[in-house]
Motif scaffolding. Structure first.
Motif, mmCIF file in Angstrom:
data_model
loop_
_atom_site.group_PDB
_atom_site.id
_atom_site.type_symbol
_atom_site.label_atom_id
_atom_site.label_comp_id
_atom_site.label_asym_id
_atom_site.label_seq_id
_atom_site.Cartn_x
_atom_site.Cartn_y
_atom_site.Cartn_z
ATOM 1 N N LYS A 39 0.819 -1.213 0.000
ATOM 2 C CA LYS A 39 0.000 0.000 0.000
ATOM 3 C C LYS A 39 0.852 1.262 0.000
ATOM 4 C CE LYS A 39 -3.708 2.158 2.735
ATOM 5 N NZ LYS A 39 -4.566 1.991 3.942
ATOM 6 N N ARG A 40 1.930 1.272 0.787
ATOM 7 C CA ARG A 40 2.742 2.491 0.921
ATOM 8 C C ARG A 40 3.497 2.852 -0.363
ATOM 9 N NH1 ARG A 40 7.488 1.269 5.193
ATOM 10 N NH2 ARG A 40 5.742 0.496 6.426
ATOM 11 N N THR A 56 -3.476 -3.733 -3.903
ATOM 12 C CA THR A 56 -2.665 -3.225 -2.797
ATOM 13 C C THR A 56 -2.794 -4.130 -1.571
ATOM 14 O OG1 THR A 56 -4.446 -1.754 -2.084
ATOM 15 C CG2 THR A 56 -2.816 -0.847 -3.597
ATOM 16 N N LEU A 57 -1.656 -4.440 -0.991
ATOM 17 C CA LEU A 57 -1.582 -5.224 0.236
ATOM 18 C C LEU A 57 -0.889 -4.385 1.300
ATOM 19 C CD1 LEU A 57 -0.361 -8.594 -1.336
ATOM 20 C CD2 LEU A 57 -2.703 -7.925 -0.850
ATOM 21 N N GLY A 61 1.549 -2.918 7.603
ATOM 22 C CA GLY A 61 0.550 -2.553 8.593
ATOM 23 C C GLY A 61 0.008 -3.752 9.342
ATOM 24 N N TRP A 62 -0.190 -4.860 8.644
ATOM 25 C CA TRP A 62 -0.714 -6.056 9.304
ATOM 26 C C TRP A 62 0.215 -6.532 10.420
ATOM 27 C CZ3 TRP A 62 -1.796 -8.785 3.980
ATOM 28 C CH2 TRP A 62 -2.910 -8.191 3.394
ATOM 29 N N THR A 71 -7.184 -7.279 11.337
ATOM 30 C CA THR A 71 -6.094 -7.674 10.451
ATOM 31 C C THR A 71 -6.471 -8.919 9.647
ATOM 32 O OG1 THR A 71 -4.444 -6.732 11.937
ATOM 33 C CG2 THR A 71 -3.681 -8.389 10.363
ATOM 34 N N LEU A 72 -7.038 -9.920 10.319
ATOM 35 C CA LEU A 72 -7.425 -11.154 9.634
ATOM 36 C C LEU A 72 -8.501 -10.890 8.588
ATOM 37 C CD1 LEU A 72 -7.431 -13.683 12.614
ATOM 38 C CD2 LEU A 72 -5.871 -13.665 10.658
ATOM 39 N N ARG A 73 -9.408 -9.975 8.893
ATOM 40 C CA ARG A 73 -10.439 -9.632 7.913
ATOM 41 C C ARG A 73 -9.827 -9.000 6.666
ATOM 42 N NH1 ARG A 73 -14.830 -6.918 12.051
ATOM 43 N NH2 ARG A 73 -15.773 -8.873 12.824
ATOM 44 N N GLU A 74 -8.875 -8.102 6.865
ATOM 45 C CA GLU A 74 -8.232 -7.456 5.733
ATOM 46 C C GLU A 74 -7.441 -8.469 4.909
ATOM 47 O OE1 GLU A 74 -5.974 -3.970 6.383
ATOM 48 O OE2 GLU A 74 -7.537 -2.960 7.543
ATOM 49 N N ILE A 75 -6.720 -9.354 5.574
ATOM 50 C CA ILE A 75 -5.958 -10.382 4.859
ATOM 51 C C ILE A 75 -6.898 -11.272 4.048
ATOM 52 C CG2 ILE A 75 -4.500 -12.431 5.140
ATOM 53 C CD1 ILE A 75 -3.284 -11.060 7.611
#
Length: 342
Positions: A39-40, A56-57, A61-62, A71-75
């Motif tokens: 992402k950055r 973007t990953l 941040g994770w 975090t798990l939801r985003e992954i």
């Protein structure tokens, strides 16, 4: 055809992957190409004309977040997005276990990466269907091109479609105008680890010599973590024309476009400057300038000729040694003379 390119980080590595992706796009003009990126660093590729989309990953941040559920939801969301695209081939330029795993999760019939003897992490090759040996003794850009050549793409010239963002351009111009800076030398004293960085004392001495000999301002820039070191350089130099200019990644690209010369070590800003064709004097220590330094025959790379080491695991805690301010000043004279002769 649908391709996924994986090169999550960092700045210089992403820049060095751009020509391979451009070659892939030229070879398959009807193909849809996506790029999985941190992402950055996404701004480096978001305006790329050869890309259909960016994935973007936020792995940085994770790792830092304290909310494991979020975090798990985003992954899980990122994994679903990648698995739902059905790529014909995935090309992993990074060679890490995590990037190999990302390639495998995409369920593509072809997963292309480097041969196992160049993987940055053992086990990455387990996830590939095709392992490609890179050309020995070549620039990392040429090594990256080997992966798309495996698919039938080639490049007679290297293309670096870096973004040209109007907002970043205006911000950089305004920052320079605020400090009454017109022509300037851009200096980036940072680096991924200490052994790649010239000491603040050397940069301060060089700035004094540049100010005595050349009419240009000196603009120093770097990440927030490097501001204290840059402040130390400015204090020690006692310069009247050296300034610190804060810049986002997009604004850094805009600053580099305006620079008369770039001075720095093996770091992202140098590779951006090289991609933009800015004249460069580069300072190299444990890493090999022939492999990942500036590639213009007109640029000058000064090296301490230390044993080559591109890993952080055996990094030294000492600043880059063996290059004097006088040597760098002489290289600046020579590089600018080449500009005027061109």
């Amino acid at each position: 055809m649908r391709f996924l390119v994986i090169r999550l980080s960092s700045i210089g590595d992403i820049v060095h992957t751009l020509p391979a992706v451009a070659a892939l796009g030229e070879a398959f003009p009807a193909a849809e190409i996506s790029w999985a990126v941190e992402k950055r660093y996404a701004c480096l590729v978001e305006e790329n004309p050869y890309l259909k989309r960016t994935e973007t990953l936020d792995t940085f941040g994770w790792r830092k977040r304290r909310n494991p559920v979020k975090t798990l939801r985003e992954i899980a969301g990122s994994v679903r997005a990648l698995r739902g695209e059905r790529y014909d081939a995935v090309i992993d330029f990074q060679g890490l276990v995590k990037t190999g795993l990302i390639a495998r999760m995409c369920r593509s019939p072809r997963r292309i990466g480097f041969a196992k003897w160049v993987h940055r992490e053992p086990g990455a090759g387990f996830f590939y269907t095709d392992q490609v040996p890179p050309p020995l003794g070549k620039h990392v850009i040429e090594q990256n091109l080997a992966l798309v050549e495996h698919l039938g793409a080639s490049a007679n010239t290297w293309q670096f479609p870096l973004p040209l963002n109007s907002g970043d351009e205006r911000s950089a111009e305004a920052a320079l105008e605020k400090q009454n800076i017109r022509e300037f030398i851009l200096v980036s004293p940072g680096g991924g680890w200490v052994a790649k960085r010239w000491s603040p004392e050397n940069y301060a001495a060089l700035i004094g010599k540049l100010e005595a000999e050349f009419p240009w301002a000196v603009v120093l820039t770097g990440s927030p973590a490097e501001r204290a070191e840059i402040a130390e350089i400015l204090r020690a130099s006692s310069s009247r024309r050296a300034r610190y200019v804060s810049a986002t990644l997009g604004e850094l690209i805009a600053l580099a476009r305006r620079a008369s010369l770039f001075i720095g070590g093996d770091t992202g800003p140098l590779h951006i400057a090289a991609a933009l064709g800015v004249p460069i004097v580069a300072l190299y220590g444990p890493t090999d300038s022939a492999r990942n330094g500036p590639f213009s025959a007109e640029d000058i790379s000064l090296s301490t000729r230390q044993p080559v080491n591109h890993t952080r695991r055996s990094k030294s805690s000492r600043f880059l040694e063996g290059i004097s301010p006088e040597e760098v000043l002489a290289a600046v004279r020579e590089r600018m003379a080449r500009v005027h002769e061109a």
